[in-house]
Design a protein around this motif. Sequence first.
Motif, short mmCIF file in Angstrom:
data_model
loop_
_atom_site.label_atom_id
_atom_site.label_comp_id
_atom_site.label_asym_id
_atom_site.label_seq_id
_atom_site.Cartn_x
_atom_site.Cartn_y
_atom_site.Cartn_z
N MET A 112 6.74 -57.85 38.92
CA MET A 112 5.98 -59.77 38.98
C MET A 112 7.09 -60.22 38.50
N LEU A 113 7.36 -61.07 37.26
CA LEU A 113 8.04 -61.67 36.89
C LEU A 113 9.21 -62.02 38.31
N GLU A 114 9.95 -61.16 38.00
CA GLU A 114 10.87 -61.82 39.03
C GLU A 114 10.99 -62.41 40.57
N LYS A 115 9.11 -61.66 40.73
CA LYS A 115 9.07 -62.37 42.49
C LYS A 115 8.75 -63.77 42.19
N GLU A 116 7.89 -64.32 40.21
CA GLU A 116 8.08 -65.24 40.64
C GLU A 116 8.91 -66.15 39.90
N GLY A 117 10.41 -65.62 40.23
CA GLY A 117 11.37 -66.44 40.06
C GLY A 117 11.77 -66.59 38.37
N VAL A 118 11.72 -65.27 37.73
CA VAL A 118 12.20 -65.17 35.98
C VAL A 118 12.31 -63.89 36.42
N PRO A 119 14.02 -65.00 36.15
CA PRO A 119 15.37 -63.26 35.72
C PRO A 119 14.25 -62.37 35.51
N THR A 120 14.92 -60.63 35.49
CA THR A 120 14.46 -60.07 34.63
C THR A 120 15.08 -58.48 34.94
N ALA A 121 15.13 -57.88 33.68
CA ALA A 121 15.89 -56.69 33.98
C ALA A 121 15.19 -56.07 33.50
N VAL A 122 14.71 -54.40 33.58
CA VAL A 122 14.35 -53.55 33.16
C VAL A 122 15.03 -53.07 31.96
N VAL A 123 14.31 -52.43 30.83
CA VAL A 123 15.67 -51.74 29.79
C VAL A 123 14.72 -50.23 29.99
N ASP A 125 17.30 -43.63 30.80
CA ASP A 125 19.04 -42.54 32.29
C ASP A 125 18.07 -41.16 33.10
N GLU A 126 16.92 -40.79 32.11
CA GLU A 126 15.72 -39.58 32.57
C GLU A 126 14.95 -40.26 33.36
N PHE A 127 14.43 -41.28 33.23
CA PHE A 127 13.46 -42.47 34.13
C PHE A 127 14.38 -43.53 34.98
N LEU A 128 15.62 -42.95 34.95
CA LEU A 128 16.23 -43.85 36.04
C LEU A 128 15.60 -43.88 37.41
N SER A 129 15.36 -42.20 37.80
CA SER A 129 14.79 -41.84 39.30
C SER A 129 13.76 -42.40 39.60
N LEU A 130 12.84 -42.91 38.23
CA LEU A 130 11.38 -43.44 38.73
C LEU A 130 11.48 -44.94 39.15
N PHE A 131 12.66 -45.34 38.23
CA PHE A 131 12.77 -46.95 38.16
C PHE A 131 12.79 -47.24 39.94
N LYS A 132 13.90 -46.21 40.46
CA LYS A 132 14.04 -46.56 41.41
C LYS A 132 13.19 -46.39 43.00
N LEU A 133 13.03 -45.55 42.47
CA LEU A 133 11.30 -44.94 43.17
C LEU A 133 10.59 -46.29 43.62
N GLU A 134 10.51 -46.44 42.24
CA GLU A 134 9.05 -48.03 41.59
C GLU A 134 9.57 -49.43 42.46
N SER A 135 10.86 -49.79 42.15
CA SER A 135 11.48 -50.92 42.76
C SER A 135 11.41 -50.84 43.80
N ARG A 136 12.00 -50.21 44.57
CA ARG A 136 12.09 -49.63 46.16
C ARG A 136 10.99 -49.67 46.97
N SER A 137 9.10 -49.42 46.19
CA SER A 137 8.89 -48.64 47.55
C SER A 137 7.88 -50.13 46.96
N ARG A 138 8.57 -51.30 46.32
CA ARG A 138 8.00 -52.55 45.65
C ARG A 138 8.55 -53.34 46.07
N GLY A 139 9.65 -53.47 46.89
CA GLY A 139 10.44 -54.59 47.84
C GLY A 139 11.22 -54.96 47.12
N LEU A 140 11.01 -54.41 45.78
CA LEU A 140 13.03 -54.69 44.33
C LEU A 140 14.22 -53.65 44.54
N PRO A 141 14.41 -53.57 46.00
CA PRO A 141 15.97 -52.47 45.54
C PRO A 141 16.55 -53.22 44.43
N ASP A 142 16.79 -54.26 44.17
CA ASP A 142 18.24 -55.00 44.05
C ASP A 142 17.56 -55.54 42.08
#
Lengths: 71, 365
Positions: A1-12, A15-32
Amino acid sequence: MLEKEGVPTAVVGTDEFLSLFKLESRSRGLPDLPVAITKHPLGGLREPEVLAKAEALVPQAVAAVLRGGAA
Amino acid sequence: MSDGPRARTLQLPASFQEINTVFYERGWTDGLPIVPPTENAVAEMLAWTDRDPLAIVGVLPPRQGEATVEKIAVNAVMAGCLPQYLPVIIAAIQAICDERFNPDGVQATTHPVAPLLIVNGPIARELSINSGYNCFGQGTRANATIGRAIRLVMMNVGGGLPGSGDRSTQGSPAKYSYCIAENEAENPWQPLHVELGFDAETSTVTLCGCEGPHNIQDHYSNSGEGILKTIAGAMGQAGSNNILGHGHPVLTLGPEHAATIARDGFSKADVKQFVFEHARYPVSKLGHEFTHGVLDRLNSFTPDDPEAMCRIIERPEDMLVIVAGGSGKHSSWQPTFGAYTKPVTLPIARQDGTPARSIEEFRRR
């Protein structure tokens, strides 16, 4: 949400939840969406271990935001 | 309402076993055998809605899958539903996709939250959704398969797959199916949907993000106050998300407990007030790390006060009270995902939003 509003954002996260993060970010149109990753877990640690993880994460998070891509 | 993608059609070997092997291996089941969703079976299911098969009912995280009417029907066939259950499942999926319910959190969390579906009104009776003996348990087709269909949609459309999109640490048997009707006939007060402002003849779905039922047994109290003390003692426990973050827990009174409580003059609002005041846990019994910096942020107590008590709801009106079950001195409560989910109630309605008075209104002639 912040990233879409132009605020540079990094999720912390861990490793256990990295695949869930990737699934969520891809499906919400923020693959990078940048991410800074540490080894699981975050909970159940003694304070020195938490501080060591945090210190290691800071440069990762900064680099990820500056690069604008997944770590 | 925009259209979503059409479901794919596969050519598969004819045997029931072989089809089930393919579905299981592709991760499309809850582990139990499914009813093969043939084109004919899906068409029969779709004959019980006035909606377009490609209409999107909601978008389900984490995959952001578009839950079309057709895809819901496919999963309902797989779950073993009768076709006339479809309008209930469509309304339930719509409620789960509502942001108040927080489908992102409910799908992916480590908490064992499952969508409890409470059906009220005449459609619950037409479909014989069990509100009596063993309503949370096995034995009734509607309860077993409507809840199962919801779970299959959450998995197959939303991507809530154990270990990837669903990170529940231990899960819960409630995640297979969690659907009851309220026992309106034995409710001494207004049924849930009427309390919420719906007409008694409107049928509704209420979705709550809950743990499985925690039993509350009291064979010994023969007063409303006595039973309520046992209930408050059971609900004011450590370890639930409600003690941590409040939210909207559910109290499901067995009809005998409800009758005694009502006989002694308690209204439903009085029950909520009693639980608000008495369902509290002594802060001194909890560990320092939990009370300092976590619980004290959410409550008005001083963590070092030996008399401090932690409540499980923010306000009396936040909890839901329903009546369900058969004879016996048992009630239950359903702790929720806490502050991370709110209950959502929707009418079982036609496409234009008109609540249906009977399930027969959905049958295409």
